[in-house]
Design an enzyme around this catalytic site. Structure first.
Site, PDB file in Angstrom:
ATOM      1  N   SER A 189       0.822  -1.077   0.399  1.00 33.65           N
ATOM      2  CA  SER A 189       0.177   0.195   0.192  1.00 33.65           C
ATOM      3  C   SER A 189       0.633   1.757  -0.225  1.00 33.65           C
ATOM      4  O   SER A 189       2.132   1.429   0.901  1.00 33.65           O
ATOM      5  CB  SER A 189      -0.987  -0.272   1.042  1.00 33.65           C
ATOM      6  OG  SER A 189      -2.171   1.180   1.319  1.00 33.65           O
TER       7      SER A 189
ATOM      8  N   TYR B 104      -1.578  -0.493  10.439  1.00 30.47           N
ATOM      9  CA  TYR B 104      -1.929  -1.135   8.625  1.00 30.47           C
ATOM     10  C   TYR B 104      -0.819  -0.656   8.361  1.00 30.47           C
ATOM     11  O   TYR B 104      -0.097  -1.838   7.201  1.00 30.47           O
ATOM     12  CB  TYR B 104      -3.140  -1.151   8.705  1.00 30.47           C
ATOM     13  CG  TYR B 104      -3.662  -0.795   6.689  1.00 30.47           C
ATOM     14  CD1 TYR B 104      -3.851  -1.970   6.471  1.00 30.47           C
ATOM     15  CD2 TYR B 104      -3.102   0.251   5.463  1.00 30.47           C
ATOM     16  CE1 TYR B 104      -4.158  -2.256   4.988  1.00 30.47           C
ATOM     17  CE2 TYR B 104      -3.413  -0.365   4.514  1.00 30.47           C
ATOM     18  CZ  TYR B 104      -4.000  -1.042   4.017  1.00 30.47           C
ATOM     19  OH  TYR B 104      -3.926  -1.321   2.827  1.00 30.47           O
TER      20      TYR B 104
HETATM   21  P1  NAP Z   1     -11.397  -5.824   0.268  1.00 30.33           P
HETATM   22  O1  NAP Z   1     -12.452  -5.431  -0.986  1.00 30.33           O
HETATM   23  O2  NAP Z   1     -11.868  -5.386   1.761  1.00 30.33           O
HETATM   24  O3  NAP Z   1     -11.513  -7.327   0.122  1.00 30.33           O
HETATM   25  C1  NAP Z   1     -10.926  -7.838   0.958  1.00 30.33           C
HETATM   26  C2  NAP Z   1     -10.882  -8.793   0.063  1.00 30.33           C
HETATM   27  O4  NAP Z   1      -9.551  -9.837   1.591  1.00 30.33           O
HETATM   28  C3  NAP Z   1     -11.666  -9.735   0.323  1.00 30.33           C
HETATM   29  O5  NAP Z   1     -11.681 -11.100  -0.490  1.00 30.33           O
HETATM   30  C4  NAP Z   1     -11.944 -10.582   1.426  1.00 30.33           C
HETATM   31  O6  NAP Z   1     -12.484 -12.333   1.308  1.00 30.33           O
HETATM   32  C5  NAP Z   1      -9.795 -10.858   1.304  1.00 30.33           C
HETATM   33  N1  NAP Z   1      -9.716 -11.475   2.973  1.00 30.33           N
HETATM   34  C6  NAP Z   1      -9.430 -10.412   3.652  1.00 30.33           C
HETATM   35  N2  NAP Z   1      -9.040 -11.206   5.522  1.00 30.33           N
HETATM   36  C7  NAP Z   1      -8.504 -12.470   4.557  1.00 30.33           C
HETATM   37  C8  NAP Z   1      -7.949 -13.839   5.553  1.00 30.33           C
HETATM   38  N3  NAP Z   1      -7.997 -13.381   6.703  1.00 30.33           N
HETATM   39  N4  NAP Z   1      -7.838 -14.857   4.542  1.00 30.33           N
HETATM   40  C9  NAP Z   1      -8.170 -14.471   3.184  1.00 30.33           C
HETATM   41  N5  NAP Z   1      -8.709 -13.407   3.120  1.00 30.33           N
HETATM   42  C10 NAP Z   1      -8.651 -12.569   3.781  1.00 30.33           C
HETATM   43  O7  NAP Z   1     -10.355  -4.962  -0.078  1.00 30.33           O
HETATM   44  P2  NAP Z   1      -9.042  -4.325  -1.141  1.00 30.33           P
HETATM   45  O8  NAP Z   1      -8.968  -2.717  -0.902  1.00 30.33           O
HETATM   46  O9  NAP Z   1      -9.358  -5.222  -1.762  1.00 30.33           O
HETATM   47  O10 NAP Z   1      -7.358  -5.076  -0.651  1.00 30.33           O
HETATM   48  C11 NAP Z   1      -6.654  -5.874  -0.881  1.00 30.33           C
HETATM   49  C12 NAP Z   1      -5.708  -5.827  -0.912  1.00 30.33           C
HETATM   50  O11 NAP Z   1      -5.211  -4.205  -1.482  1.00 30.33           O
HETATM   51  C13 NAP Z   1      -5.505  -5.342   0.714  1.00 30.33           C
HETATM   52  O12 NAP Z   1      -4.602  -5.889   1.081  1.00 30.33           O
HETATM   53  C14 NAP Z   1      -5.465  -3.756   0.857  1.00 30.33           C
HETATM   54  O13 NAP Z   1      -4.290  -3.979   1.901  1.00 30.33           O
HETATM   55  C15 NAP Z   1      -4.528  -3.314  -0.410  1.00 30.33           C
HETATM   56  N6  NAP Z   1      -4.981  -2.289  -0.628  1.00 30.33           N
HETATM   57  C16 NAP Z   1      -6.083  -1.753  -0.662  1.00 30.33           C
HETATM   58  C17 NAP Z   1      -6.841  -0.149  -1.038  1.00 30.33           C
HETATM   59  C18 NAP Z   1      -6.982   0.747  -1.028  1.00 30.33           C
HETATM   60  O14 NAP Z   1      -7.164   1.850  -1.492  1.00 30.33           O
HETATM   61  N7  NAP Z   1      -8.352   0.130  -1.541  1.00 30.33           N
HETATM   62  C19 NAP Z   1      -5.119   0.236  -0.432  1.00 30.33           C
HETATM   63  C20 NAP Z   1      -4.247   0.187  -1.241  1.00 30.33           C
HETATM   64  C21 NAP Z   1      -3.531  -1.354  -1.065  1.00 30.33           C
HETATM   65  P3  NAP Z   1     -14.226 -11.845   1.917  1.00 30.33           P
HETATM   66  O15 NAP Z   1     -14.095 -12.119   0.611  1.00 30.33           O
HETATM   67  O16 NAP Z   1     -14.237 -13.911   2.871  1.00 30.33           O
HETATM   68  O17 NAP Z   1     -14.353 -11.483   3.339  1.00 30.33           O
END
Ligand code: NAP
Length: 254
Positions: free
Chosen positions: A149, A163
């Site tokens: 991130s 985080y």
């Molecule tokens: P999201 O929409 O909240 O989706 C999270 C995903 O992770 C879901 O598929 C969830 O599964 C899964 N998950 C959560 N905890 C888990 C665990 N313990 N074991 C296995 N799967 C798990 O998040 P996102 O925004 O797509 O984020 C994805 C990645 O990008 C993360 O690492 C996040 O830190 C990073 N990121 C996001 C942003 C942003 O602005 N969105 C920015 C920088 C980095 P379920 O569907 O089963 O709950």
């Protein structure tokens, strides 16, 4: 003169953690269209996982969904075992699963939240990298992409410094592991997204967070999940064959 058909090229087999929703789901669909077969891990949302798996299969790829909490060693081992049994030797890993906990200052954050964020974002990534390292060094090839991130360098004050700290750790892990595994033919990189429009912000307590942040983003808008998937897909591809140990920032200039 008849020319023999070249040997059919084996399809890459890629494990994507957190593949049910958001960036992970977009990554699965993108990789499917790039010719990967996929093991899609998720923790609780079976409906979303099956919806994404259907989109992956529509794109012509094989897909197995596995409920696996990345912070649990036995779940991680099962995820990789099922991927190998059903699809063949794993050639790629996208460490995408991640959580933030509720938005807030560190002084107001519970120990349970700190522990969960560390367990999923750091221990989970380590457990998946460790298994992938064993499997990939055995075959002498492979690629890992850790989803970090922009928070790793911005620090996320007032939102979730814990985080941000786990993401900085993932960046350090990426650099170290790339040096460890380079001689084995395994590449390790990270993508550092900025503010991306996914469910993550609503889960943290502010559904509009990505859009209210737009004013502070040089490109003037939050990113979309497919824009991160494109960077991940490139790092996994042969196009990035000389790229390892890098953290590719995809953050609209932030
Ligand atoms: P999201 O929409 O909240 O989706 C999270 C995903 O992770 C879901 O598929 C969830 O599964 C899964 N998950 C959560 N905890 C888990 C665990 N313990 N074991 C296995 N799967 C798990 O998040 P996102 O925004 O797509 O984020 C994805 C990645 O990008 C993360 O690492 C996040 O830190 C990073 N990121 C996001 C942003 C942003 O602005 N969105 C920015 C920088 C980095 P379920 O569907 O089963 O709950």
């Amino acid at each position: 003169m008849a020319i023999d058909d070249p040997a059919p090229r084996l399809r890459p087999v890629t494990v994507v953690t957190g593949g049910s929703r958001g960036i992970g789901a977009a990554t699965c669909v993108r990789l499917a269209s790039d010719g990967h077969d996929l093991a899609l891990g998720y923790v609780s949302d079976t409906e979303a996982a099956e919806r994404t798996a259907a989109a992956v299969r529509d794109a012509g790829a094989r897909c197995v969904t596995v409920r696996a909490d990345t912070s649990v060693e036995a779940d991680v081992e099962r995820l990789f075992d099922i991927a190998a049994d059903r699809l063949g030797p794993v050639t790629g890993l996208v460490n995408n699963a991640g959580v933030t906990g509720p938005l807030g200052r560190l002084a107001d954050t519970s120990t349970d939240t700190l522990r969960r964020v560390l367990d999923v974002n750091l221990l989970g990534v380590l457990l998946c990298c460790r298994r992938a390292a064993k499997d990939m060094t055995a075959t002498g090839a492979g690629a890992i992409v850790n989803v970090s991130s922009a928070a790793a360098t911005l620090g996320s004050p007032g939102d979730f410094v814990h985080y941000a700290a786990t993401k900085a750790a993932a960046d350090a892990l990426t650099v170290g592991l790339s040096k460890e595994l380079g001689p084995d033919g395994v590449r390790v990189n990270a993508v550092a997204p900025g503010m991306i429009d996914t469910d993550m912000h609503a889960t943290a307590g502010d559904p509009n967070r990505a859009h209210t942040a737009a004013a502070g983003i040089p490109l003037g808008r939050p990113g979309a999940a497919p824009e991160i998937a494109a960077a991940i897909a490139w790092l996994l591809s042969d196009e990035a064959s000389y790229v390892t140990g890098t953290v590719l920032r995809v953050a609209g200039g932030r």
